[in-house]
Structures are given as C-alpha cells and as structure tokens.
Design a protein around this motif. Structure first.
Motif, PDB file in Angstrom:
ATOM      1  N   SER A 199     -62.482  27.156  14.991  1.00  0.00           N
ATOM      2  CA  SER A 199     -61.705  28.374  15.243  1.00  0.00           C
ATOM      3  C   SER A 199     -60.284  28.242  14.700  1.00  0.00           C
ATOM      4  CB  SER A 199     -61.675  28.664  16.747  1.00  0.00           C
ATOM      5  OG  SER A 199     -60.852  29.773  17.015  1.00  0.00           O
ATOM      6  N   ASP A 250     -72.923  27.488  10.565  1.00  0.00           N
ATOM      7  CA  ASP A 250     -73.694  28.439  11.354  1.00  0.00           C
ATOM      8  C   ASP A 250     -73.545  28.018  12.815  1.00  0.00           C
ATOM      9  OD1 ASP A 250     -75.522  30.118  12.526  1.00  0.00           O
ATOM     10  OD2 ASP A 250     -77.167  29.597  11.185  1.00  0.00           O
ATOM     11  N   THR A 254     -71.100  32.228  15.872  1.00  0.00           N
ATOM     12  CA  THR A 254     -69.988  33.175  15.944  1.00  0.00           C
ATOM     13  C   THR A 254     -70.190  34.242  14.863  1.00  0.00           C
ATOM     14  OG1 THR A 254     -68.593  31.977  14.375  1.00  0.00           O
ATOM     15  CG2 THR A 254     -68.422  31.328  16.703  1.00  0.00           C
ATOM     16  N   PRO A 255     -69.464  35.374  14.984  1.00  0.00           N
ATOM     17  CA  PRO A 255     -69.585  36.396  13.937  1.00  0.00           C
ATOM     18  C   PRO A 255     -69.226  35.868  12.538  1.00  0.00           C
ATOM     19  CG  PRO A 255     -68.486  37.316  15.851  1.00  0.00           C
ATOM     20  CD  PRO A 255     -68.636  35.834  16.095  1.00  0.00           C
ATOM     21  N   GLU A 256     -68.283  34.912  12.455  1.00  0.00           N
ATOM     22  CA  GLU A 256     -67.902  34.333  11.168  1.00  0.00           C
ATOM     23  C   GLU A 256     -68.867  33.247  10.714  1.00  0.00           C
ATOM     24  OE1 GLU A 256     -65.882  33.771  13.928  1.00  0.00           O
ATOM     25  OE2 GLU A 256     -64.565  35.488  13.742  1.00  0.00           O
ATOM     26  N   ARG A 264     -71.599  31.330   9.288  1.00  0.00           N
ATOM     27  CA  ARG A 264     -72.663  31.335   8.289  1.00  0.00           C
ATOM     28  C   ARG A 264     -72.535  30.013   7.565  1.00  0.00           C
ATOM     29  NH1 ARG A 264     -70.653  32.156   3.202  1.00  0.00           N
ATOM     30  NH2 ARG A 264     -68.542  32.943   3.086  1.00  0.00           N
TER      31      ARG A 264
END
Length: 186
Positions: free
Chosen positions: A139, A151, A154-156, A158
């Motif tokens: 984060s 991955d 979280t939304p970010e 990937r």
C-alpha cells in the motif's frame, strides 16, 4: 537510442533465471543494467564465476551489488526506469520503510523521489503473503507511485499470484507482465 532500465533482482528463485528477464527487456528496446542484492549476487557467484561474467556480457555493463566508494565514478548510465524483479518480502518491506542498507535498496528508495517509472514484480509464497507487513508495504509503495504487480485481492491488485511454499514455478515467472507495465523502451 535505447533507454536505460535498471533491473534490480533480489534473492528469490527467478533471480537464477534473470537472463530471461534481461533478454526480454532488451527485445523491448531497453539498455539493461543489472543490480543484484548481495544475496542474489552470492547466488550468481556460487553458480560459478562464469555466471556473473555471462550476465555482464549479456548487458554490456558491470553487474552491481554494492555501493561504490565516494571517490569512484559511476559505471552505469543513469536510469530511465527501475524494475525490481523478483522482489522479495524482505525488499518490499524494507523499501517501504525507507531502508537503504544495500545498493539495491538505496536505488529504489531514492527512486521514489525521482521522476522515474518504477515497477515491482514480487515472487512470494502464500505464507509470506500473509505477513501483516506485506499489505502495509505494498500500500505504501503504491501510494508513492510504484506499480506493484501483486495479485493481493485489492482493486489495484493484478500480477503475480503467490504460490504454496516450495511450489513456485520459476519458469512461469511473468517477466513480460513487468515489462508491459513500463513505458516503451525504444
């Protein structure tokens, strides 16, 4: 003219196959300079002196792993981008906390204050991924502008998906994913 990519590799199994990442970056138009953590450098040395020399020949630059003396000139061109791959739990958490006790960490901590694209592609097992310091570090680095390809739900999130301990497949390490996250090298 090729742009310069500092490929900073930590002591995780894909580091033993870093030539794959170097060749892929070169094919994408990057002039690659390799910086290893001290442990990753030791692995390359233990694979034989020819391994470090082969990496030097492949990149056309010295393989760096420790700080130079203040009186010494820089031997590498300035970077246009930084790629930390493989990034370990140790490096991600120390980086997020601002540690610079190795050349690799010094470059990436300083990189946060420079106008450089920075991508980190971790290599972790799912037990390491459960450590509470990891989510905080990821984060922090993302908020600082680092593209962390993990991955993590979280939304970010990937990118690299942690594997079961001792079940990682280094041949499936997604070097191309990291290179695709960088601006074009040509």
């Amino acid at each position: 003219m090729n742009r310069t990519l500092y490929l900073i590799s930590c002591a995780a199994p894909p580091a033993r196959h870093v030539a794959t990442g170097i060749r892929a970056a070169q094919s994408a138009g990057w002039d690659v300079c390799l910086v290893l953590t001290p442990s990753a450098y030791r692995w390359a040395e233990e694979d034989g002196e020819n391994e470090v020399d082969a990496l030097r020949k492949l990149t056309g630059h010295p393989v760096r792993y420790r700080y130079k003396l203040p009186s010494q000139s820089d031997v590498l061109p300035d970077p246009d981008a930084l790629l930390v791959a493989p990034a370990t739990l140790n490096t991600l958490t120390k980086w997020a906390d601002g540690h610079a006790d190795t050349l690799a960490l010094g470059l990436v901590t300083e990189g946060l204050g420079l106008p450089l694209p920075i991508v980190a592609l971790p290599y972790l097992n799912n037990a390491q991924a459960q450590h509470p310091a990891l989510s905080r570090a990821v984060s922090t680095l993302r908020k600082a502008g680092v593209t962390v390809l993990l991955d993590d739900g979280t939304p970010e999130g990937r990118g690299f998906r942690p594997h079961r301990p001792k079940q990682g497949d280094v041949t499936a390490y997604p070097w191309e994913l990291a290179l695709d996250a960088l601006p074009s090298g040509s």
